[in-house]
Write an enzyme that holds these catalytic residues in place. Structure first.
Site, PDB file in Angstrom:
ATOM      1  CB  CYS A 121      -0.694  -0.295   1.228  1.00  0.00           C
ATOM      2  SG  CYS A 121      -2.024  -1.176   0.961  1.00  0.00           S
ATOM      3  CG  HIS A 263      -3.091   3.408   1.499  1.00  0.00           C
ATOM      4  ND1 HIS A 263      -3.088   3.128   0.686  1.00  0.00           N
ATOM      5  CD2 HIS A 263      -3.476   2.595   2.691  1.00  0.00           C
ATOM      6  CE1 HIS A 263      -4.236   1.684   0.433  1.00  0.00           C
ATOM      7  NE2 HIS A 263      -3.648   1.823   1.798  1.00  0.00           N
ATOM      8  CG  ASN A 293      -6.724  -0.797   0.741  1.00  0.00           C
ATOM      9  OD1 ASN A 293      -5.656  -0.523   0.185  1.00  0.00           O
ATOM     10  ND2 ASN A 293      -6.238  -1.129   1.960  1.00  0.00           N
TER      11      ASN A 293
END
Ligand code: UT7
Length: 344
Positions: A121, A263, A293
């Site tokens: 990520c 993020h 996500n």
């Protein structure tokens, strides 16, 4: 005569953004029909309302090519050439080789250096810092940076801890060598990692720990595992601290910030990071409600959507910050440039 050792290295300057989402939309209600979950739980715990899922056979390569093509044709200097490609992904098409050379070939970029960065990520922030190094060293003048993920290929459809969270997509940015104070210029990145938390988010299969066996059947190791609550707990202070370091390295105060592109894991994390930093949550961009996500694709996709929606405008001081598996984290700053209008 100028002394070459005292010359400032070139800065990395943003000149274009682009994104791509697969067509198929999967809503929270769709998921609640196939597993024990609900729109109410997912929306209130994460902010996610829907995500995109790649079509059968559509891989990180395909998504990256679409996003990369869009970014290359939408640069503010009209140039479509680059001399390096850095690609962030945790879902490469193959363990070997990297996905980047295939993407470069598909985009017709010639025999430029092309490689993958694996920081999950935080992947895009690590990739951007790598590109900045290539530019500062004079190895490259213009770099295409892509984050691309087909998370759905590593999700256990029966695991509600992960299946409701992640989505597929790709985002890309084009950067060039330039001056440290011009519109688009990035500042120094802050990067960090803590292998002590490496088991908190994993795909255990497909590596040296589980070498191929002809008779091996699919196991839990083939799917993404995430200890969500512990990751949540660690993400907030890590992103806040990393943000502070990146701001200090740029000589900016928290109050100087016009926008934060974090993020997109969980809107509660994004809000908590803002609260911890003492900044208004209204300057934090959110698109996870629509995309979930998307791991390494999350920040460049969010940058693209922020531009398309007019959330970011020329001259603004922007903070990027990410946290994810590894554990890894990273933050950076940039002055948002004038970019060509892009249809939403
Ligand atoms: O992107 C890389 C980094 N990743 C992150 O930053 C993710 C960080 N973690 C998170 O965002 C959150 O931890 C999650 C969204 C993943 C989970 O939210 P949470 O508030 O931490 O929930 P939890 O895992 O502590 O579970 C709370 C309850 C449990 O039930 P009990 O034990 O309280 O009865 C779970 O079984 O919610 C239950 N639960 C669900 N219920 C409905 C867990 N997942 C679901 C679900 N639907 N999908």
């Amino acid at each position: 005569m100028s002394n070459p050792t005292s010359a400032r290295p070139p800065a990395m300057v943003l000149v274009g953004v682009g994104g791509y989402l697969p067509e198929r939309i999967v809503t929270n209600d769709d998921l609640s029909k196939v597993m024990d979950t609900s729109d109410e739980w997912i929306a209130s715990r994460t902010g996610i309302r829907e995500r995109r899922v790649a079509a059968e056979g559509q891989t990180s390569l395909h998504l990256a090519v679409e996003a990369g093509r869009e970014a290359l044709k939408a640069t503010n200097d009209g140039r479509t050439d680059v001399d390096a490609l850095v690609l962030a992904t945790m879902t490469p098409d193959r363990l070997c080789p990297a996905t980047a050379p295939d993407v470069a070939a598909e985009l017709g970029l010639g025999h430029i250096p092309a490689f993958d960065v694996s920081a999950v990520c935080s992947g895009f922030v690590y990739a951007a810092a790598t590109a900045q190094g290539l530019i500062a060293a004079g190895t490259a003048q213009r770099v295409l940076i892509i984050g691309t993920e087909v998370m759905s290929s590593f999700l256990n459809p029966e695991d509600r801890n992960t299946a409701v969270i992640f989505g597929d997509g790709a985002g890309a940015v084009v950067v060039r060598a330039g001056e440290p104070d011009e519109p688009g210029a990035f500042g120094p990145f802050d990067l960090g990692a803590d292998g002590g938390g490496s088991d908190l988010i994993t795909v255990n299969g497909f590596g040296g720990r589980t070498p191929p066996e002809p008779t091996r059947e699919n196991t839990d190791d083939d799917y993404l595992f995430m200890a969500g609550r512990e990751v949540y707990r660690q993400a907030i202070p890590a992103m806040a601290e990393s943000s502070r370091v990146a701001l200090a390295a740029r000589g900016w105060e928290l109050g100087d910030l016009d926008a934060v592109i974090g993020h997109q894991a969980n809107v509660r994390i994004l809000d908590a990071v803002c609260r911890e930093l003492g900044i208004d949550t209204s300057i934090s961009f959110v698109n996870l409600d629509k995309v979930g996500n998307t791991s390494g694709a999350s920040i460049p996709l969010a940058m693209t959507h922020a531009h398309q929606q007019g959330f970011t405008t020329a001259g603004q001081r922007v903070l990027l910050t990410a946290f994810g598996a590894g554990l890894t984290w990273g933050s950076g700053t940039l002055i948002w440039p004038e970019l060509p209008e892009m249809p939403a």
